[in-house]
Structure formats: structure tokens, C-alpha cells
Design an enzyme around this catalytic site. Structure first.
Site, mmCIF file in Angstrom:
data_model
loop_
_atom_site.group_PDB
_atom_site.id
_atom_site.type_symbol
_atom_site.label_atom_id
_atom_site.label_comp_id
_atom_site.label_asym_id
_atom_site.label_seq_id
_atom_site.Cartn_x
_atom_site.Cartn_y
_atom_site.Cartn_z
ATOM 1 N N ARG A 118 57.665 25.825 40.888
ATOM 2 C CA ARG A 118 58.193 24.485 41.129
ATOM 3 C C ARG A 118 59.423 24.212 40.263
ATOM 4 N NH1 ARG A 118 55.221 20.940 44.210
ATOM 5 N NH2 ARG A 118 53.125 21.677 44.750
ATOM 6 N N GLU B 207 49.276 27.625 41.118
ATOM 7 C CA GLU B 207 48.499 26.623 41.855
ATOM 8 C C GLU B 207 47.544 27.329 42.805
ATOM 9 O OE1 GLU B 207 51.001 23.724 43.675
ATOM 10 O OE2 GLU B 207 52.200 23.399 41.861
ATOM 11 N N GLU C 266 55.239 21.228 52.388
ATOM 12 C CA GLU C 266 55.679 20.676 51.100
ATOM 13 C C GLU C 266 56.873 21.452 50.555
ATOM 14 O OE1 GLU C 266 53.849 19.250 46.793
ATOM 15 O OE2 GLU C 266 52.717 20.651 48.039
ATOM 16 N N ASP D 225 63.547 16.423 56.901
ATOM 17 C CA ASP D 225 64.221 15.142 56.669
ATOM 18 C C ASP D 225 65.671 15.426 56.296
ATOM 19 O OD1 ASP D 225 64.786 12.518 56.309
ATOM 20 O OD2 ASP D 225 63.794 12.335 54.356
ATOM 21 N N HIS E 205 44.011 16.957 54.074
ATOM 22 C CA HIS E 205 44.211 18.381 54.368
ATOM 23 C C HIS E 205 45.441 18.450 55.269
ATOM 24 C CE1 HIS E 205 40.334 19.241 52.581
ATOM 25 N NE2 HIS E 205 39.746 18.389 53.409
ATOM 26 N N CYS F 172 47.263 20.796 56.206
ATOM 27 C CA CYS F 172 47.326 21.895 57.175
ATOM 28 C C CYS F 172 46.629 21.514 58.475
ATOM 29 C CB CYS F 172 46.716 23.165 56.603
ATOM 30 S SG CYS F 172 45.186 22.885 55.693
#
Length: 763
Positions: A410, A439, A450, A507, A729, A731
Site C-alpha cells: 500500500r 494483508e 480496491e 472513477d 463481501h 467480491c
């Protein structure tokens, strides 16, 4: 040549004169279903009915008199001879075999009889007929008017023997045509049938040589007839469409410009009628309602090509008469469109008809499905090659080789992503799977969403400098700074390609012109030195991006004073790059050429082209190649720029009511207290919180092409204490709610959850 399929021969579209009816290569003919022989001319003539009266008109060409009844047409429509010039040539009787009394020279330029009835007089006739019940005068008018192309011109042409040979003026009295057609459906049935008989006569007449402009006028008038809305007239309508579709390219050019002069209401009616005709032919309400599809395989190609003329007319109109989305035929979402796509790929330049030759009729839903299935095939092929390669070398097979595995930190999101995509560029067409280092989240789709969201947010941040945010137009544009490496622009293009490839909405706020550049050309050229992304730029395109500058240039073009002295401009522009102002000549020696009233148009065109093309050519080339390295597909040729934007970005318009209607439930019912409280809260949320909710539940705040229903949004019950926050969730586009007891409690917990939803926070 087989008559069943000869009417529609392909033509090359003059792209400089007119927008193409097709965006892909047009077919040279149409084949759909089995070819059927037609009866001889003698047997056809035997089907003609008695003449309606002793003084009535028959078919042109001497001794062939009488009219064909509409019931015969409808019952035996599939037995009619094809209406096209080359087939008729084979079937025509030799003039030497005719008796002397019917031998007459063909009138190459017939004189149109003088008809003086005005719109007002016709309406007065109608009023009298309605009041008195005496329809004789109106009946005679309709009988005469629609008996032949000559009579149609006599009635509706503003000057009977005027030429009107320009695209700007059809010479048709539109007001009179509208009045006659508006009244037609309110007349007695025998009058309506007589009009159809007259049209049959007109269409079956023998014509010699090329069509005249009067013929075009007749087609232009006949296609507006409102009677074709009924399936009982579809056989007649189909033959009319076939003749219009078979006209020359030059004749189509005239028709397109005449069609765009129709009122918006009439234009829309005709488009909707054609779409309905195609839908009904594909899926008739009753099996015996229409002739068998195999017997009239030319119906759909003919109607689709005529619809293409309307689409071209819409494209050359400024502004368009109707939105391009209104040309979509939603019925085609239920056909085997992948078979259509394969036919187009394999026979694009041959005589096999495919709807993909006319992409304006295919909805974005269909095009997205085609791209997805095409992508899946490429993904499977890529994975299979990797698998076979491993097995052939007797190496251990790792299932990870079936995926494009992206592993990023990240804190180093951008650099890690660039390194991973560069290193694995051969795997771009595999299924994407993202892992965030440290993670524990398993990527079933949510982590991928994400990753896209965070990466786009970082790349387009103003501090990063790759793109400039235009406040006036609220969009991003490419920074013009020069550098040695444009790999990060290629990364953005690759990201966009991966998003389309993996059905993720981004976006991103590019102007429409950017997507036009992305389709210039729609497939990447093999020649690495070929110009790409150099779409023709206009002041309207600049208006999308830099409205204030576009307004200033518009004032320069309209200025009536002394341009040279008052503006004091040269063919040189100044541009700031990384804090340094640099000058560029718009043409050789431009700094020494003053802008005058005579050359200001050239100045504006060169300036706009510089801003939107030349100054960012290297940046955009990298961006273009990044996108096409993933999305190299023939399916891109089917897309308009607006549709590419929709595939990349989805829709920003949120309709939470539609989401509520499409929602699924697990453990809850739609009338349970928690569910009712949830929708009360969500529907009352401001737009920003609604977007956060959508992002929390799905991983994206954008709506996919198919709308909210395509999200498969699910609300599930989770049996935990009510002091827990909701979980999701992404997904599975699923949100899990504890059994909250009231609206206030649910709103508080939900707001906290959706406002702190980024990352899993697991170290």
C-alpha cells in the site's frame, strides 16, 4: 444471381461526405436462410386482380393492367418476385414478342401531371366527409395519389416539373404529406386498402435505367406511411425497404439529407417503426403471423440498412435529432450475438449479413457482453498456452500461472504496480488477481476493485502532475510536460484496458474527445511509426476541455474589427511546462506570421490541433498502447467513444430505488424491520454517502453498464450482537447486517462502517 439475395449489394462509404452507415466493413450482399426460387413472370401476372374500374391505372409497360389485392400480397408474400433491377432484367419479356399496339418507347423523363389540391383543400374535404359520410372525393384523391410514383410526385412535389436535384431541398411539400398521412388511418378501411394496392402497383412497376430524383422523392414519401405499423402490411413494407436499400450510394446520400429535415417527432416514429419491424420479424407474436423467415431472409438486412440511413441522418444533424441510444434494439440482447460476432469476424467483407456490420443497433449491454466473452476466450487461450508450455517441459504446474498476479504494498502502490505490470506484460490477458502485502484478504474480486480505486485516485491527484484537472469542465487532461520516459502514461492506459477486460468500473473523468482519440484507429496498427490518437479536433472538442479558451477563440473567429492590430497574434503559442514558459510555432516560421482576418480560421484549427494532439502526442501514444495491449479486440470496432467511456467508467448516476427493487436477501425478508430501516436510511442518504455505501458493498461507486440490476446486490443477516458494525463481501456485492432494532441505531452503525471502509487493516 439468385433473386432472393441480390437486392442489397455492398458499397464503399464515402467517409468524407457522410458518416458511415456501418462502422465496420460493409457487406457486399446479404445471405440469411435458404435461397428460394421465384415463379415465372407469367405465373406472377396471373395473380393480379381485375382492374378496379375501366379507367383505372395498371402496371406500366403496356398490356399488364390490374392491381394485386392486398390479401393476395399478405397470403402469398413469399411467392412474389424479388424487386431488384438485375433480376427483373432476366424476367422481362422481350419487346419483340409484344403485339405492335403495346410497343411504345419508355418515357425516360415522364411529365408529371398537374395536381393543384392544397393542404387546406384536402383538410376541408376530410371535414366534409366526416360530417356527411360521403367519402367519394377523399377516396378518389387517395386512389389517384398512391397509384404510381408519378402521381405521388404530382400530389406532393411543390412544383410538378421542377428539378429539386439538391440534398438541401427534397422539393416535397412536407406539410401536405403530414396532413394526408395523419388523416389516412381515420378513413374507411376500403380507402386504406386502396392506398396499399396503389403502393403495390408502384413498387412492382418496371423501371428502366437508374432511379430519377422523382423516384427518390416517392420512396422518401412512401416510407413515411403510418400503415406499416401493422404486421398485416409487413410484406409490403419489406418490399419497400428492399428497394430503398438497393438504391445507389449517391441516392442514399440524397435520402440521408432529406431524412434529417423531417420533424423530430416524425423521424423518431420512423426509427421506432423500423426497430419494431426487425424485432417482430425476429420474434413474431404468432408463428403464422409472418411468412417463414427462411422464405424472406432479406427482410432484416433490408430494414437494418434503411435504419442505417436514419442513423447517418442523425449523425450529420447538429445537434442529433435523437440520442444514439434510441437506435439500440433491445430485442437483440436475446439472440445469439456471439454467432453474429463470429460471422462478422469471418465474413466481414463477404455476403454474409451480421448485425455487427451495423453496430449502432446493438446496445452497450450487447457490446459489453461481446467484449467480455471475447476477453474470456483470450484469457482461456493465454492460460492454456502457459499450461501446455509447463507440461511440455515437464515442469510442475502451478495454478498461479493461470492468473495475472499483482502483489503490491500500500505504501508503494504506484511504483509496485508499474513494476508488476511491466514485468508481467505477457500475462495481461489472464484473469487479474491482486494481493496487498501483509494483508490476509483473499482476492475474489473485492481486492481487485480496491486496487483499481486506490491506484486511480493516486495517479490523478493534482500533486502527481501526470494529468491536469480542468475546473471549468471538471475533467482531467494530459499534462504537456516532456520527459524521457512515458511508462506511467502507459500504466494508466493498461489500467483502463484491464478494467474493461475484467469488467471493473473506474472513477475516471476524461472528456469524450479522449475516447475518440483512443479509437483512432480502433485497433493498434502493426507499424510502430504509424500516427495514433490524432483524431480531427474542432473548437467543439476544445469546448469540452477548456471552455474559456474555446470561447475566446470563437470570439476571434467572429470579430469584425482589425484582427491583426487589435489581437496582435502570431502563429506561435506559449505553454507553461513544469514552471517554465516555452514557445512553439504552429507552422514553420509561425512566430513571423501575423494572424489576420484571412488566416484566422487556419490559426484556430492549428492551435486546437496543437493543444489536443501534437503537444501531448508522446503521452497519449504511451496511453494508447497501454490500453490496446490489453484490449486488442475486433470488438472495439463496434464501439462509439461514448460507449467506451461507459465501459471504462460505468455510470455515475445512482438510482438507489432501482437497487432496492433488484436486491436479494439471505436470512432476511424484504418486510423485516432491519431491511425496512436499511432502505429508509439509504434512500435518505446524500449522494456522497450513497456512493460510499456502494463502494463499501461492491468495491466501486460506479454503476455497471447493465444498471443496478447487474450488481446482484445482496443483503444478508449476520447473527452477532447489535453493537457490531455491518460488514461486506465486495467480491460478492454483499452487505451483512446485524439485526438492528431501529432506524437510528442502523444509521449510526452503517455510517461509521461505510466511512471507514478502506483496506482490511490486517498486519
Amino acid at each position: 444471381m439468385d433473386g432472393e439475395h441480390s437486392a442489397l449489394s455492398g458499397v464503399e462509404r464515402d467517409r468524407d461526405r457522410l458518416p458511415p452507415i456501418y462502422t465496420s466493413s460493409p457487406p457486399t450482399g446479404f445471405v440469411r436462410g435458404a435461397k428460394q426460387p421465384f415463379p415465372s413472370l407469367g405465373s406472377f401476372i396471373s395473380t393480379l386482380s381485375q382492374r378496379r374500374d375501366a379507367g383505372g391505372r395498371g402496371l406500366a409497360g403496356g398490356g399488364m393492367t390490374g392491381t394485386l389485392s392486398s390479401t393476395q400480397w399478405l397470403r402469398h408474400g413469399r411467392e412474389l418476385p424479388p424487386i431488384c433491377s438485375d433480376v427483373r432484367q432476366k424476367q422481362r419479356l422481350s419487346i419483340d414478342t409484344l403485339p405492335p399496339e403495346v410497343k411504345a418507347p419508355f418515357p425516360s423523363d415522364p411529365v408529371i401531371p398537374l395536381r393543384t389540391k392544397t393542404t387546406k383543400e384536402f383538410q376541408e374535404d376530410m371535414d366534409r366527409a366526416v360530417q356527411s359520410g360521403d367519402w367519394r372525393e377523399v377516396r378518389e384523391f387517395y386512389l389517384t395519389t398512391f397509384d404510381s410514383f408519378i402521381e405521388i410526385n404530382a400530389a406532393f412535389k411543390r412544383e410538378a416539373n421542377g428539378s429539386f436535384n439538391t440534398i438541401d431541398d427534397s422539393g416535397v411539400n412536407a406539410k401536405f404529406v403530414n396532413a394526408v398521412y395523419d388523416a389516412l388511418l381515420s378513413t374507411p378501411q376500403d380507402i386504406q386498402k386502396s392506398v396499399l394496392k396503389g403502393i403495390i402497383n408502384s413498387l412492382l412497376r418496371e423501371w428502366k435505367g437508374p432511379r430519377t430524383k422523382d423516384d427518390l422523392r416517392a420512396y422518401f414519401i412512401l416510407v413515411q406511411n403510418p400503415q406499416y405499423s401493422s404486421t398485416s402490411t409487413y410484406v409490403i413494407y419489406a418490399h419497400l425497404l428492399r428497394q430503398i436499400a438497393a438504391l445507389s450510394e449517391a441516392d442514399h446520400h440524397f435520402l440521408v439529407h432529406w431524412l434529417k429535415k423531417l420533424s423530430a417527432r416524425r423521424f423518431r416514429q420512423l426509427v421506432e417503426r423500423l426497430l419494431q419491424f426487425i424485432s417482430t420479424r425476429l420474434f413474431p407474436a404468432e408463428p403464422d403471423e409472418l411468412p417463414p423467415l427462411a422464405k424472406c431472409s432479406w427482410w432484416i438486412p433490408s430494414a437494418t440498412k434503411v435504419l442505417g440511413l436514419f442513423n447517418a441522418a442523425n449523425s450529420v444533424s447538429s445537434p442529433p435529432i435523437m440520442p444514439f441510444t434510441d437506435f439500440y434494439n433491445i430485442t437483440l440482447e436475446h439472440i445469439d450475438f456471439m454467432e453474429e460476432y463470429r460471422t462478422w469476424q469471418n465474413y466481414g467483407n463477404s455476403n454474409r449479413f451480421s448485425f455487427c456490420q451495423f453496430p449502432f443497433i446493438l446496445s452497450t449491454v450487447v457490446k459489453k457482453a461481446i467484449i467480455q466473452k471475447d476477453s474470456e476466450q483470450q484469457m482461456i487461450s493465454q492460460a492454456r498456452q502457459s499450461l501446455v508450455s509447463k507440461v511440455s517441459r515437464r515442469q510442475r504446474v502451478d495454478m498461479n500461472l493461470l492468473f495475472l498476479n499483482i502483489k503490491v504494498r500500500r505504501a508503494q502502490l504506484l511504483s509496485d504496480s508499474l513494476d508488476e505490470l511491466t514485468r508481467k506484460r505477457c500475462d495481461l490477458k489472464k484473469k487479474l488477481r491482486v494481493t496487498f502485502v501483509g494483508e490476509a484478504g483473499l482476492d475474489m474480486g473485492g481486492l481487485t476493485k480496491e486496487w483499481f480505486l486506490l491506484l486511480v485516485r493516486q495517479i490523478f491527484h493534482t500533486d502527481y502532475g501526470m494529468f491536469t484537472y480542468m475546473k471549468d469542465s471538471r475533467c482531467h487532461w494530459f499534462s504537456s510536460w516532456k520527459c524521457d520516459n512515458y511508462s506511467e502514461f502507459q500504466l494508466v492506459g493498461t489500467l483502463m484496458g484491464l478494467a474493461v477486460y475484467n469488467s471493473i468500473a473506474l472513477d475516471i473523468h476524461f472528456p469524450l474527445y479522449c475516447y475518440r482519440k483512443l479509437l483512432t484507429p480502433p485497433t493498434a496498427p502493426c507499424d510502430q511509426n504509424a500516427l495514433i490518437g490524432m483524431a480531427t479536433a474542432s473548437l467543439d472538442d476544445l469546448q469540452q476541455i477548456m471552455p474559456e479558451l474555446a470561447h475566446g477563440l470563437g470570439e476571434l473567429l467572429s470579430y469584425e474589427g482589425n484582427v491583426e492590430e487589435d489581437f496582435y497574434l502570431s502563429f506561435q503559442v506559449l505553454q507553461e511546462e513544469m514552471g517554465v514558459v516555452k514557445s512553439y510555432n504552429l507552422k514553420p516560421g509561425g512566430d513571423k506570421i501575423s494572424v489576420t482576418k484571412q488566416n484566422r480560421k487556419e490559426y484556430v484549427q492549428l492551435y486546437v490541433d496543437f493543444l489536443l494532439n501534437k503537444s501531448i502526442s508522446k503521452q497519449f501514444a504511451a496511453f494508447y498502447h497501454g490500453f490496446h495491449s490489453v484490449c486488442a479486440s475486433d470488438a472495439l470496432m463496434l464501439l462509439r467513444p461514448e460507449e467506451v467511456e461507459m465501459l471504462v467508467c460505468g455510470s455515475p448516476e445512482l438510482d438507489m430505488s432501482a437497487l432496492q427493487k433488484a436486491a436479494q436477501y439471505e436470512g432476511y425478508g424484504k418486510t423485516d424491520t432491519t431491511v425496512r430501516c436499511f432502505w429508509d436510511v439509504v434512500l435518505a442518504f446524500p449522494l456522497e454517502l450513497q456512493k460510499k455505501l456502494l463502494h463499501f458493498a461492491t468495491g466501486s461507486d460506479r454503476v455497471p453498464v447493465g444498471g443496478m440490476a447487474d450488481l446482484n446486490f445482496k443483503i444478508s443477516k449476520i447473527d452477532v450482537p447489535t453493537d457490531w458494525l455491518p460488514i461486506s463481501h465486495t467480491c460478492f456485492n454483499q452487505i451483512c447486517l446485524p439485526p438492528y432494532r431501529n432506524r437510528k441505531e442502523l444509521k449510526h452503525k452503517l455510517t461509521i462502517a461505510i466511512s471507514n471502509a478502506e483496506g482490511f487493516g490486517l498486519e
